[in-house]
Design a protein around this motif. Structure first.
Motif, PDB file in Angstrom:
ATOM      1  N   GLU A 170       6.960  16.498  -9.185  1.00 36.49           N
ATOM      2  CA  GLU A 170       7.927  17.159  -8.427  1.00 36.49           C
ATOM      3  C   GLU A 170       7.956  16.818  -7.180  1.00 36.49           C
ATOM      4  O   GLU A 170       9.018  17.305  -6.401  1.00 36.49           O
ATOM      5  N   ALA A 171       6.884  16.124  -6.584  1.00 39.00           N
ATOM      6  CA  ALA A 171       7.133  15.747  -4.999  1.00 39.00           C
ATOM      7  C   ALA A 171       8.337  14.489  -4.959  1.00 39.00           C
ATOM      8  O   ALA A 171       8.648  13.844  -5.945  1.00 39.00           O
ATOM      9  N   GLN A 217       3.408   5.698  -5.950  1.00 37.95           N
ATOM     10  CA  GLN A 217       3.408   5.974  -7.124  1.00 37.95           C
ATOM     11  C   GLN A 217       2.132   6.839  -7.722  1.00 37.95           C
ATOM     12  O   GLN A 217       2.403   7.658  -8.591  1.00 37.95           O
ATOM     13  N   ALA A 218       1.203   6.825  -6.914  1.00 39.67           N
ATOM     14  CA  ALA A 218      -0.037   7.641  -7.182  1.00 39.67           C
ATOM     15  C   ALA A 218       0.455   9.161  -7.044  1.00 39.67           C
ATOM     16  O   ALA A 218       0.246  10.171  -7.938  1.00 39.67           O
ATOM     17  N   VAL A 219       1.151   9.530  -6.038  1.00 40.74           N
ATOM     18  CA  VAL A 219       1.622  10.768  -5.688  1.00 40.74           C
ATOM     19  C   VAL A 219       2.595  11.283  -6.662  1.00 40.74           C
ATOM     20  O   VAL A 219       2.531  12.341  -7.447  1.00 40.74           O
ATOM     21  N   ALA A 228       0.740  -1.266   0.119  1.00 38.78           N
ATOM     22  CA  ALA A 228       0.168   0.003   0.110  1.00 38.78           C
ATOM     23  C   ALA A 228       0.744   1.255  -0.001  1.00 38.78           C
ATOM     24  O   ALA A 228       0.513   2.519  -0.610  1.00 38.78           O
ATOM     25  N   ALA A 229       2.037   1.058   0.642  1.00 37.39           N
ATOM     26  CA  ALA A 229       2.864   2.242   0.738  1.00 37.39           C
ATOM     27  C   ALA A 229       3.239   2.777  -0.645  1.00 37.39           C
ATOM     28  O   ALA A 229       3.630   3.747  -1.189  1.00 37.39           O
ATOM     29  N   LYS A 266      -7.789  13.518  -5.211  1.00 43.28           N
ATOM     30  CA  LYS A 266      -7.089  13.175  -6.404  1.00 43.28           C
ATOM     31  C   LYS A 266      -6.300  11.861  -6.123  1.00 43.28           C
ATOM     32  O   LYS A 266      -6.361  10.936  -6.763  1.00 43.28           O
ATOM     33  N   ILE A 267      -5.460  11.986  -4.930  1.00 35.25           N
ATOM     34  CA  ILE A 267      -4.482  10.809  -4.744  1.00 35.25           C
ATOM     35  C   ILE A 267      -5.341   9.555  -4.513  1.00 35.25           C
ATOM     36  O   ILE A 267      -4.969   8.459  -4.946  1.00 35.25           O
TER      37      ILE A 267
END
Length: 125
Positions: A84-85, A76-78, A70-71, A114-115
């Motif tokens: 740029e994160a 990946q989603a972020v 899950a982490a 959104k995430i």
């Protein structure tokens, strides 16, 4: 034991799923290799010495492995939504998991929605 399979170096374990499905419908959620938990996305640069022990959802290690995965899905989603994160560490813990994410501003409610939507899409694939 779910059988013996040949895995090409650098190929992820998930490339074996079609072969494993021919033997069993009950796919493990991950594996233990030399006391280390690994998931289907893991790959090896050299041949494996020893056996992979399958981890099923009923096994005590399963919750940790699911939190670990899950982490990764969160990261990946972020990164897809906010390239740029910068990602720090993101370990599984006894209570769940977390990820240190460095971004130019705190994520707001809209960002979090959104995430969450991106994560749900990734999980359903």
């Amino acid at each position: 034991n779910i059988g013996e399979f040949e895995l090409s170096p650098s190929s992820p374990l998930k490339s074996l799923i079609p072969e494993v499905k021919k033997i069993t419908k009950n796919l493990p959620i991950g594996f233990k290799y030399k006391d280390k938990l690994i998931d289907w996305h893991s790959s090896f640069n050299t041949s494996l010495e020893g056996e992979l022990e399958p981890i099923y959802s009923s096994d005590k290690e399963a919750l940790y492995l699911l939190r670990h995965t899950a982490a990764h899905v969160l990261a990946q989603a972020v990164k897809e939504l906010f390239p740029e994160a910068k990602l720090g560490i993101g370990p599984a813990t006894e209570e769940g998991f977390y990820y240190d994410i460095y971004y130019e501003r705190p994520f707001n409610e809209e960002d979090l929605k959104k995430i969450e939507k991106k994560i749900k899409r990734k999980i359903s694939q």
